[in-house]
Design a protein around this motif. Sequence first.
Motif, PDB file in Angstrom:
ATOM      1  N   UNK A 188     -20.491 -18.553 -39.546  1.00  0.00           N
ATOM      2  CA  UNK A 188     -20.752 -17.435 -38.638  1.00  0.00           C
ATOM      3  C   UNK A 188     -19.555 -17.097 -37.787  1.00  0.00           C
ATOM      4  N   UNK A 189     -18.976 -18.117 -37.136  1.00  0.00           N
ATOM      5  CA  UNK A 189     -17.836 -17.868 -36.248  1.00  0.00           C
ATOM      6  C   UNK A 189     -16.595 -17.491 -37.057  1.00  0.00           C
ATOM      7  N   UNK A 190     -16.440 -18.057 -38.263  1.00  0.00           N
ATOM      8  CA  UNK A 190     -15.279 -17.723 -39.094  1.00  0.00           C
ATOM      9  C   UNK A 190     -15.323 -16.251 -39.524  1.00  0.00           C
ATOM     10  N   UNK A 191     -16.506 -15.782 -39.921  1.00  0.00           N
ATOM     11  CA  UNK A 191     -16.679 -14.372 -40.305  1.00  0.00           C
ATOM     12  C   UNK A 191     -16.468 -13.466 -39.095  1.00  0.00           C
ATOM     13  N   UNK A 192     -17.049 -13.857 -37.958  1.00  0.00           N
ATOM     14  CA  UNK A 192     -16.926 -13.049 -36.743  1.00  0.00           C
ATOM     15  C   UNK A 192     -15.478 -12.967 -36.265  1.00  0.00           C
ATOM     16  N   UNK A 193     -14.734 -14.059 -36.396  1.00  0.00           N
ATOM     17  CA  UNK A 193     -13.333 -14.074 -35.960  1.00  0.00           C
ATOM     18  C   UNK A 193     -12.508 -13.064 -36.740  1.00  0.00           C
ATOM     19  N   UNK A 194     -12.778 -12.956 -38.051  1.00  0.00           N
ATOM     20  CA  UNK A 194     -12.043 -11.992 -38.868  1.00  0.00           C
ATOM     21  C   UNK A 194     -12.357 -10.558 -38.450  1.00  0.00           C
ATOM     22  N   UNK A 195     -13.640 -10.286 -38.174  1.00  0.00           N
ATOM     23  CA  UNK A 195     -14.028  -8.939 -37.739  1.00  0.00           C
ATOM     24  C   UNK A 195     -13.481  -8.630 -36.351  1.00  0.00           C
ATOM     25  N   UNK A 196     -13.439  -9.647 -35.497  1.00  0.00           N
ATOM     26  CA  UNK A 196     -12.875  -9.454 -34.160  1.00  0.00           C
ATOM     27  C   UNK A 196     -11.397  -9.069 -34.250  1.00  0.00           C
ATOM     28  N   UNK A 197     -10.660  -9.715 -35.143  1.00  0.00           N
ATOM     29  CA  UNK A 197      -9.221  -9.415 -35.265  1.00  0.00           C
ATOM     30  C   UNK A 197      -8.997  -7.972 -35.707  1.00  0.00           C
ATOM     31  N   UNK A 198      -9.883  -7.468 -36.578  1.00  0.00           N
ATOM     32  CA  UNK A 198      -9.740  -6.061 -36.973  1.00  0.00           C
ATOM     33  C   UNK A 198     -10.071  -5.136 -35.796  1.00  0.00           C
ATOM     34  N   UNK A 199     -11.123  -5.475 -35.027  1.00  0.00           N
ATOM     35  CA  UNK A 199     -11.457  -4.692 -33.839  1.00  0.00           C
ATOM     36  C   UNK A 199     -10.297  -4.673 -32.853  1.00  0.00           C
ATOM     37  N   UNK A 200      -9.692  -5.846 -32.670  1.00  0.00           N
ATOM     38  CA  UNK A 200      -8.548  -5.951 -31.759  1.00  0.00           C
ATOM     39  C   UNK A 200      -7.390  -5.095 -32.269  1.00  0.00           C
ATOM     40  N   UNK A 201      -7.178  -5.123 -33.592  1.00  0.00           N
ATOM     41  CA  UNK A 201      -6.132  -4.283 -34.184  1.00  0.00           C
ATOM     42  C   UNK A 201      -6.384  -2.807 -33.936  1.00  0.00           C
ATOM     43  N   UNK A 202      -7.657  -2.382 -34.052  1.00  0.00           N
ATOM     44  CA  UNK A 202      -8.019  -0.983 -33.782  1.00  0.00           C
ATOM     45  C   UNK A 202      -7.655  -0.590 -32.352  1.00  0.00           C
ATOM     46  N   UNK A 203      -7.992  -1.474 -31.398  1.00  0.00           N
ATOM     47  CA  UNK A 203      -7.755  -1.159 -29.987  1.00  0.00           C
ATOM     48  C   UNK A 203      -6.262  -1.166 -29.663  1.00  0.00           C
ATOM     49  N   UNK A 204      -5.550  -2.167 -30.170  1.00  0.00           N
ATOM     50  CA  UNK A 204      -4.093  -2.216 -29.962  1.00  0.00           C
ATOM     51  C   UNK A 204      -3.443  -0.994 -30.603  1.00  0.00           C
TER      52      UNK A 204
END
Length: 507
Positions: free
Chosen positions: A401-417
Amino acid sequence: MGDTAAEKSIGGSQKKRTKKHLVLAAVMLAMFMGAIEATIVSTAMPAIVADLGGFQLYSWVFSAYLLMNSVTVLIYGKLSDLFGRKPIMFFGVIIFLIGSTLCGFASSMKMLIIFRLIQGFGAGAVMPIATTIVGDIYTAEERAKIQGYLSSVWGISAITGPAVGGLLVQYVSWHYVFWINIPLGILSLAGLWLFLHENVEKKKHEIDYLGAILLTVAISSLMLVLVEGGSHWAWNSWQALSLFTLCGLTLAAFVFQEGRAKEPVMPFNIWKERSIFIANITSLTTGIMLIGISSFLPTFVQGVMEQTAIIAGFTLTTMSIGWPIASTMSGKMLISLGYRTTSIIGGVALVLGSIFFVTMSTSVGPIWAAAGSFIVGIGMGLTSTAFIVSIQSTVEWQQRGIATAANMFMRNLGNTIGAALLGGILNNRLSSYLNENAAEAGKKLTINSANILLNAKERAQLTETVREVLQNGLTLSLHTVYYVVLIFALISLILVFFIPKKGNSSV
């Protein structure tokens, strides 16, 4: 390593009772509900602003949702590892539906923003846990194919969202743009309740509350400064500097806390796996690319090529067509070629698509833009599917769960940056060009003058000289943005070469 122990941990009997395909349908319904939200609300926003007013708060309707979604995604991922996917998914969907209901009743822009925060708080659970559930109930070989189905949800939502949003606004009311989620959410909950069965080990957990709080503060302060910095606040303003400082301090405290917590929100040991580390860093760079293309391509097509909004939308829609096609293809490619080769092919497609945008001009027309968008979609589909399947096959059930979420979080962070970085580059380049060519235009032109190019009637009233200066400035500025996008595409391609070669012949 991840599958044998993982399937044992959820119990062999669970797989017999769970009706896989009905659970998949419920999961896809929940994902569709979350995916369509962005496109359908974008279409309705002009009508919402006309009714509620508060145009200056326009961007916060999206930012509030993005902020809360990004803040909670990692926490939900960890909670699903502790307590099971089903209860956390239920909680997220119910909160999302409450937020959706309230958004439809909003009587002011400020109320709508508050309700969007609630909606985003629930949405943080939907995408990562839906993807994780699929990782739990299907084998590694099956996941590659099923992830293609999940990716198709994005393509369908991108095509149907604007159409449904437009019809609801025109023939019913903008309120129903939010209320349409309610039947979808209820059906999804019913499917998960009836057909998903988990055997989660019952034990007392030591929830890392301090880690969750520190993570929330760190991500919130970073997202807030990236959303507001450069537009409402100067980057060297006290607000921006204070938030950067707060982010740095809480992030350092979070890292320290995770090192001592018994059940950390973010177990850093998963980042020691090279395949996961590379996948997450590459998701950050592709997230920056994604926002650069989706945010600024319509501006080029409408402002420089002088095409309609419908044609501008079409050039983006091709990405949403290429993405699920590639995700579906990747099912066989991952089995025959492996994660690394599939990711490399995807990385090459990202570079090729970016070259289309760098070489784009008025003469090549919107078909050129659509082709570049489609090729980037192919690259995104191949890389994102390979990353998710690779990550879920690398870790145990207790960390999936956390491994999958971490990958999606990094893409979200990339979108915001990316939104902050590329938006700043565009504004600075355009401002400099207009200042340098003010004499030629014969009048004072600002960044906001470019808005005139996006309105056909106002554009027709410009003198030939002013229109030429504005279009040349916009072309030069957007090309600068796309050169940066190309750089991130090249970085993404280089990164995937570092994915371990092991398992390159099969998943």
